[in-house]
Design an enzyme around this catalytic site. Structure first.
Site, PDB file in Angstrom:
ATOM      1  N   CYS A 117      21.489  31.480 -71.666  1.00 57.16           N
ATOM      2  CA  CYS A 117      21.831  30.251 -72.387  1.00 57.16           C
ATOM      3  C   CYS A 117      21.503  30.427 -73.863  1.00 57.16           C
ATOM      4  CB  CYS A 117      21.079  29.049 -71.821  1.00 57.16           C
ATOM      5  SG  CYS A 117      21.866  27.478 -72.281  1.00 57.16           S
ATOM      6  N   CYS A 119      20.332  27.544 -75.857  1.00 58.72           N
ATOM      7  CA  CYS A 119      19.560  26.438 -76.450  1.00 58.72           C
ATOM      8  C   CYS A 119      18.178  26.866 -76.960  1.00 58.72           C
ATOM      9  CB  CYS A 119      19.456  25.271 -75.481  1.00 58.72           C
ATOM     10  SG  CYS A 119      18.622  25.665 -73.944  1.00 58.72           S
ATOM     11  N   CYS A 127      23.515  24.420 -76.314  1.00 60.47           N
ATOM     12  CA  CYS A 127      23.693  25.554 -75.401  1.00 60.47           C
ATOM     13  C   CYS A 127      24.903  26.418 -75.746  1.00 60.47           C
ATOM     14  CB  CYS A 127      23.798  25.049 -73.966  1.00 60.47           C
ATOM     15  SG  CYS A 127      22.363  24.080 -73.465  1.00 60.47           S
ATOM     16  N   LYS A 192      24.923  21.075 -62.970  1.00 61.59           N
ATOM     17  CA  LYS A 192      23.735  20.768 -63.760  1.00 61.59           C
ATOM     18  C   LYS A 192      23.974  19.443 -64.467  1.00 61.59           C
ATOM     19  CE  LYS A 192      20.913  22.665 -67.485  1.00 61.59           C
ATOM     20  NZ  LYS A 192      20.744  23.819 -68.371  1.00 61.59           N
ATOM     21  N   ARG A 202      11.833  21.067 -72.262  1.00 59.55           N
ATOM     22  CA  ARG A 202      12.262  21.183 -73.659  1.00 59.55           C
ATOM     23  C   ARG A 202      11.054  21.290 -74.591  1.00 59.55           C
ATOM     24  NH1 ARG A 202      17.570  17.196 -73.365  1.00 59.55           N
ATOM     25  NH2 ARG A 202      18.618  18.439 -71.780  1.00 59.55           N
ATOM     26  N   GLU A 230      32.870  21.403 -59.590  1.00 64.98           N
ATOM     27  CA  GLU A 230      32.210  22.434 -60.402  1.00 64.98           C
ATOM     28  C   GLU A 230      31.801  23.643 -59.553  1.00 64.98           C
ATOM     29  OE1 GLU A 230      31.647  22.905 -63.482  1.00 64.98           O
ATOM     30  OE2 GLU A 230      31.616  21.011 -64.570  1.00 64.98           O
ATOM     31  N   LYS A 245      21.088  21.013 -59.945  1.00 67.23           N
ATOM     32  CA  LYS A 245      19.918  20.779 -60.788  1.00 67.23           C
ATOM     33  C   LYS A 245      20.035  19.428 -61.470  1.00 67.23           C
ATOM     34  CE  LYS A 245      17.783  22.591 -64.885  1.00 67.23           C
ATOM     35  NZ  LYS A 245      17.874  23.527 -65.964  1.00 67.23           N
ATOM     36  N   TYR A 310       8.282  25.260 -60.277  1.00 61.20           N
ATOM     37  CA  TYR A 310       7.022  25.555 -60.965  1.00 61.20           C
ATOM     38  C   TYR A 310       5.844  25.473 -60.000  1.00 61.20           C
ATOM     39  CZ  TYR A 310      10.176  24.751 -64.808  1.00 61.20           C
ATOM     40  OH  TYR A 310      11.260  24.837 -65.655  1.00 61.20           O
TER      41      TYR A 310
HETATM   42  C1  PBG Z   1      18.911  25.294 -70.438  1.00 61.01           C
HETATM   43  C2  PBG Z   1      17.947  24.965 -69.365  1.00 61.01           C
HETATM   44  C3  PBG Z   1      17.276  23.750 -69.191  1.00 61.01           C
HETATM   45  C4  PBG Z   1      16.469  23.895 -68.061  1.00 61.01           C
HETATM   46  C5  PBG Z   1      16.665  25.180 -67.580  1.00 61.01           C
HETATM   47  N1  PBG Z   1      17.609  25.815 -68.392  1.00 61.01           N
HETATM   48  C6  PBG Z   1      17.171  22.543 -69.981  1.00 61.01           C
HETATM   49  C7  PBG Z   1      18.251  21.803 -70.572  1.00 61.01           C
HETATM   50  O1  PBG Z   1      19.420  21.827 -70.174  1.00 61.01           O
HETATM   51  O2  PBG Z   1      17.880  21.134 -71.516  1.00 61.01           O
HETATM   52  C8  PBG Z   1      15.591  22.812 -67.520  1.00 61.01           C
HETATM   53  C9  PBG Z   1      14.530  23.244 -66.622  1.00 61.01           C
HETATM   54  C10 PBG Z   1      13.493  22.242 -66.336  1.00 61.01           C
HETATM   55  O3  PBG Z   1      13.502  21.084 -66.767  1.00 61.01           O
HETATM   56  O4  PBG Z   1      12.565  22.648 -65.638  1.00 61.01           O
HETATM   57  N2  PBG Z   1      18.896  26.614 -70.793  1.00 61.01           N
END
Ligand code: PBG
Length: 322
Positions: A117, A119, A127, A192, A202, A230, A245, A310
């Site tokens: 990604c 971001c 992203c 997602k 974040r 999707e 997710k 986690y």
């Molecule tokens: C984006 C990404 C995100 C998460 C994993 N990959 C965050 C987003 O879209 O802002 C979130 C993971 C989490 O909240 O544990 N690369």
């Protein structure tokens, strides 16, 4: 005659015999955060027990994970070297590339999944590549291909594109195949959602968008049929594993998708879900381990084959009574 389901709940033994689902370490993926520098293990305020590791410290952590029986990670890189196009993300000397190389050198059998990604690497925090205040989808795919190649050159075992761009799985599959990486699987963040449960993450990776939000590319939490659309597109484009997710508020989506597909389904038990449990436990309002186990099993029961969480390390320690 009274029907008596209670007969099968009479003792531990019979309860275990009729247990329909269980969680083992084979089902879990553990995310790790890697940062620049040396000798660093920075706690993340909003995610108790989760740290940002410099590469040297990360290797110690992985050593410990292996003794706990954890054999994989989903790796996220964090850098201060941010720019418009997220150059660090496809630099052969970028944070994720160096970390992956070091991990595979020390622990060749430890399975490294890398998040694809932009971001965490762009100065605007979105992203992808921005044109006229919006992500330029197709241009971003070109950069994503560079990123994908640099990850596998560094030794990544599996790629997880998470940007929710159109055509991302196809683009990654094509560039892998053109370069003879036929056997590197793709786990796509297919469904997602634009979720507020990502807040603590974040913080952890400093990836909040500097303007706007992610609703132009992530899914509307109100939608369900679209998630299936999707997922089917991603499977058609060559995804080996698809993902839903977040997890907790999306069990219906997991259930629905699992019934329609014949490849493994992953779900991401995201940061906000983790932190809520930790916070309530800190206040003494819930029993952390029991609530955690109940959450994990609910993802499995809904139909998830793989759970990114986690909680993985806590769960592994619990299994060993540590
Ligand atoms: C984006 C990404 C995100 C998460 C994993 N990959 C965050 C987003 O879209 O802002 C979130 C993971 C989490 O909240 O544990 N690369």
């Amino acid at each position: 005659m009274i029907k008596r389901p209670l007969r099968l709940r009479g003792s531990n033994i019979i309860r275990s015999m009729v247990k329909e689902n269980s969680i083992t370490l084979n089902d879990l993926i553990y995310p790790l955060f890697v940062i620049e520098g040396k000798n660093k293990k920075n706690p993340i305020n909003s995610m108790p027990n989760i740290y940002q590791f410099s590469i040297d410290k990360l290797l110690f952590e992985i050593d410990e994970l292996i003794t706990l029986g954890i054999n994989n990670t989903l790796l996220f890189g964090i850098t201060e070297n941010k720019d418009k196009v997220g150059s660090n993300s496809f630099d052969s000397n970028g944070i994720i590339q160096r970390a992956t190389k070091e991990i595979k050198k020390r622990f060749p059998n430890f399975y490294v999944i890398t998040d694809l990604c932009f971001c965490e690497y762009t100065d605007h925090g979105h992203c992808g590549i921005i044109k006229n205040n919006k992500i330029d989808n197709d241009l971003t795919l070109k950069y994503l291909q560079k990123q994908a190649l640099s990850h596998v050159h560094s030794g990544s075992d599996l790629l997880a594109p998470s940007g929710m761009l159109d055509g991302m799985v196809k683009a990654v599959r094509e560039v892998l195949d053109e370069n003879q990486y036929y056997n590197i699987p793709i786990m796509s963040y297919s469904a997602k959602y634009a979720s507020s449960f990502y807040g603590p993450f974040r913080d952890a990776v400093d990836s909040s968008p500097k303007f706007g939000d992610r609703k132009n590319y992530q899914m509307d939490p109100a939608n369900s049929t679209e998630a299936l659309k999707e997922v089917l597109i991603d499977i058609d484009e060559g995804a080996d594993i698809v993902m839903v997710k977040p997890a907790m508020s999306y069990l219906d989506i997991i259930y629905k998708i699992k019934k329609e597909i014949n490849i493994p389904l992953a779900t991401y038990n995201v940061s906000g879900e983790y932190s809520m449990v930790k916070a309530a436990a800190e206040k003494g309002w819930i029993d952390e381990n029991l609530v955690r186990n109940e959450l994990l099993i609910s993802f499995k029961r809904a139909g998830s084959d793989i759970i990114i969480s986690y909680f993985t390390k806590d769960y592994a320690m619990d299994l060993k009574n540590i």
